[in-house]
Design an enzyme around this catalytic site. Structure first.
Site, PDB file in Angstrom:
ATOM      1  N   PHE A 218     -20.643  10.502 -91.226  1.00 56.67           N
ATOM      2  CA  PHE A 218     -19.478   9.764 -90.728  1.00 56.67           C
ATOM      3  C   PHE A 218     -19.076   8.738 -91.794  1.00 56.67           C
ATOM      4  O   PHE A 218     -19.758   8.589 -92.805  1.00 56.67           O
ATOM      5  CB  PHE A 218     -19.779   9.059 -89.401  1.00 56.67           C
ATOM      6  CG  PHE A 218     -20.955   8.112 -89.446  1.00 56.67           C
ATOM      7  CD1 PHE A 218     -20.774   6.762 -89.721  1.00 56.67           C
ATOM      8  CD2 PHE A 218     -22.250   8.586 -89.207  1.00 56.67           C
ATOM      9  CE1 PHE A 218     -21.860   5.886 -89.775  1.00 56.67           C
ATOM     10  CE2 PHE A 218     -23.336   7.717 -89.259  1.00 56.67           C
ATOM     11  CZ  PHE A 218     -23.140   6.361 -89.544  1.00 56.67           C
TER      12      PHE A 218
ATOM     13  N   ALA B  79     -18.350   4.844 -92.832  1.00 57.22           N
ATOM     14  CA  ALA B  79     -18.573   3.438 -92.483  1.00 57.22           C
ATOM     15  C   ALA B  79     -18.633   2.614 -93.760  1.00 57.22           C
ATOM     16  O   ALA B  79     -19.254   3.017 -94.749  1.00 57.22           O
ATOM     17  CB  ALA B  79     -19.866   3.276 -91.688  1.00 57.22           C
TER      18      ALA B  79
ATOM     19  N   HIS C 241      -4.374 -14.355 -93.148  1.00 61.81           N
ATOM     20  CA  HIS C 241      -5.528 -14.872 -92.412  1.00 61.81           C
ATOM     21  C   HIS C 241      -5.172 -16.087 -91.565  1.00 61.81           C
ATOM     22  O   HIS C 241      -4.155 -16.737 -91.760  1.00 61.81           O
ATOM     23  CB  HIS C 241      -6.647 -15.241 -93.373  1.00 61.81           C
ATOM     24  CG  HIS C 241      -6.292 -16.359 -94.309  1.00 61.81           C
ATOM     25  ND1 HIS C 241      -5.718 -16.142 -95.552  1.00 61.81           N
ATOM     26  CD2 HIS C 241      -6.402 -17.720 -94.198  1.00 61.81           C
ATOM     27  CE1 HIS C 241      -5.507 -17.301 -96.147  1.00 61.81           C
ATOM     28  NE2 HIS C 241      -5.909 -18.281 -95.343  1.00 61.81           N
TER      29      HIS C 241
ATOM     30  N   ASP D 265      -6.253 -19.874 -90.353  1.00 62.97           N
ATOM     31  CA  ASP D 265      -7.020 -21.079 -90.644  1.00 62.97           C
ATOM     32  C   ASP D 265      -7.147 -21.860 -89.341  1.00 62.97           C
ATOM     33  O   ASP D 265      -6.155 -22.405 -88.847  1.00 62.97           O
ATOM     34  CB  ASP D 265      -6.300 -21.962 -91.666  1.00 62.97           C
ATOM     35  CG  ASP D 265      -6.367 -21.420 -93.075  1.00 62.97           C
ATOM     36  OD1 ASP D 265      -7.381 -20.791 -93.413  1.00 62.97           O
ATOM     37  OD2 ASP D 265      -5.399 -21.639 -93.834  1.00 62.97           O
TER      38      ASP D 265
ATOM     39  N   HIS E  32     -11.607 -25.342 -90.189  1.00 64.03           N
ATOM     40  CA  HIS E  32     -11.594 -25.004 -91.618  1.00 64.03           C
ATOM     41  C   HIS E  32     -11.589 -26.271 -92.469  1.00 64.03           C
ATOM     42  O   HIS E  32     -12.203 -26.304 -93.542  1.00 64.03           O
ATOM     43  CB  HIS E  32     -10.355 -24.148 -91.903  1.00 64.03           C
ATOM     44  CG  HIS E  32     -10.157 -23.780 -93.336  1.00 64.03           C
ATOM     45  ND1 HIS E  32     -11.177 -23.361 -94.159  1.00 64.03           N
ATOM     46  CD2 HIS E  32      -9.020 -23.761 -94.112  1.00 64.03           C
ATOM     47  CE1 HIS E  32     -10.695 -23.088 -95.356  1.00 64.03           C
ATOM     48  NE2 HIS E  32      -9.398 -23.342 -95.367  1.00 64.03           N
TER      49      HIS E  32
END
Length: 279
Positions: A84, A86, A98, A100, A104
């Site tokens: 598989f 991964a 992303h 914050d 942070h």
């Protein structure tokens, strides 16, 4: 439909989505959540997220991502075996598009897992300054920009997610292009201003904000390690999203934003998946 009509329709839809504790949204004439979903699923969705990988633009103090294939479909490729697919990802929390969280920058405030899911689907406000940025890469958002938005669309709604469109994301994935440094090593990219952030968070009471650059503060400030604007947002216990993209494909008003991310225990940040639902 005119601007007022679009604003009313968006407001009704947002109301229906958020009143999850009631079987019907009475302000919308008895429209159920199922009805709201039937409206939403027919709308256009726009992904505001960069795909992350090793080598993408990031803050100067962070190491690059490391990516390993642990298992592969056939033998001989995966580090640990076959059968598989991964992978193992090693990167800092602030990687790619992303979130914050307040923690942070501020010890004791909310970490990623403590951000309520109700803060993840919000009215989207896009303040477009890309033309000004094209003329001046050091441009910072002004109160005139906000007042012009409100002149065209009305008061910035309470609880909104406010994104600053600069089209800086069109420089992705070039690290040098995103930083735009001069011969002296000073970065030149746009940012927010303290005056506008205080107005948005304290007067308008928005929930969160986001931008296309690697930082809240403009490049001339971050080159001096001045992160006072990001500190202001996080210290006020709000979150932000950095390195957004495709803000040129969404309207200035009337859309919804979904800002979602994993739930690392005590997390200081994490890659996010952000998308807009257009009116």
């Amino acid at each position: 439909m005119g601007k007022i009509g679009r604003s009313i329709s968006a407001a009704v839809l947002v109301t229906c989505i958020f009143l999850i504790t009631a079987p019907y949204c009475m302000a919308a004439g008895g429209i159920s959540l199922e009805d709201a979903w039937n409206v939403i699923k027919e709308k256009k969705f726009v992904d505001l997220t960069h795909a992350f990988e090793p080598g993408i633009p990031h803050w100067k103090g962070f190491p690059d991502e490391k990516l390993e294939t642990l298992y592969w479909y056939e033998p001989g490729v995966g580090k640990l075996g076959a059968g598989f697919y991964a992978q193992a990802f090693t990167h800092v929390g602030q990687w790619g598009t992303h979130v914050d969280p307040p923690a942070h920058f501020v010890k004791g405030l909310r970490t990623v897992d403590q951000i309520d899911v109700k803060e993840m689907i919000l009215p989207l406000v896009v303040i477009d300054v890309h033309e000004a940025v094209a003329k001046n890469p050091d441009y910072t958002l002004s109160m005139d920009d906000i007042k012009n938005w409100e002149k065209n669309h009305g008061q910035i709604p309470e609880g909104a997610f406010v994104a600053m469109r600069t089209d800086w994301s069109k420089r992705w994935p070039g690290m040098d292009a995103m930083q735009n440094k001069d011969a002296n090593g000073i970065a030149h990219y746009p940012g927010w201003s303290m005056e506008t952030l205080k107005y948005l968070y304290e007067n308008c009471k928005i929930t969160a904000s986001g931008h296309e650059t690697t930082d809240t503060d403009p490049g001339v400030a971050t080159s001096k390690d001045d992160y006072s604007l990001e500190t202001y947002i996080l210290k006020s216990n709000h979150y932000q999203i950095e390195l957004l993209t495709h803000l040129d494909k969404v309207p200035e008003a009337g859309a919804l934003v979904v800002a979602s991310f994993p739930k690392p225990k005590g997390g200081s940040g994490f890659p996010a998946r952000v998308f807009a639902i257009l009116p």
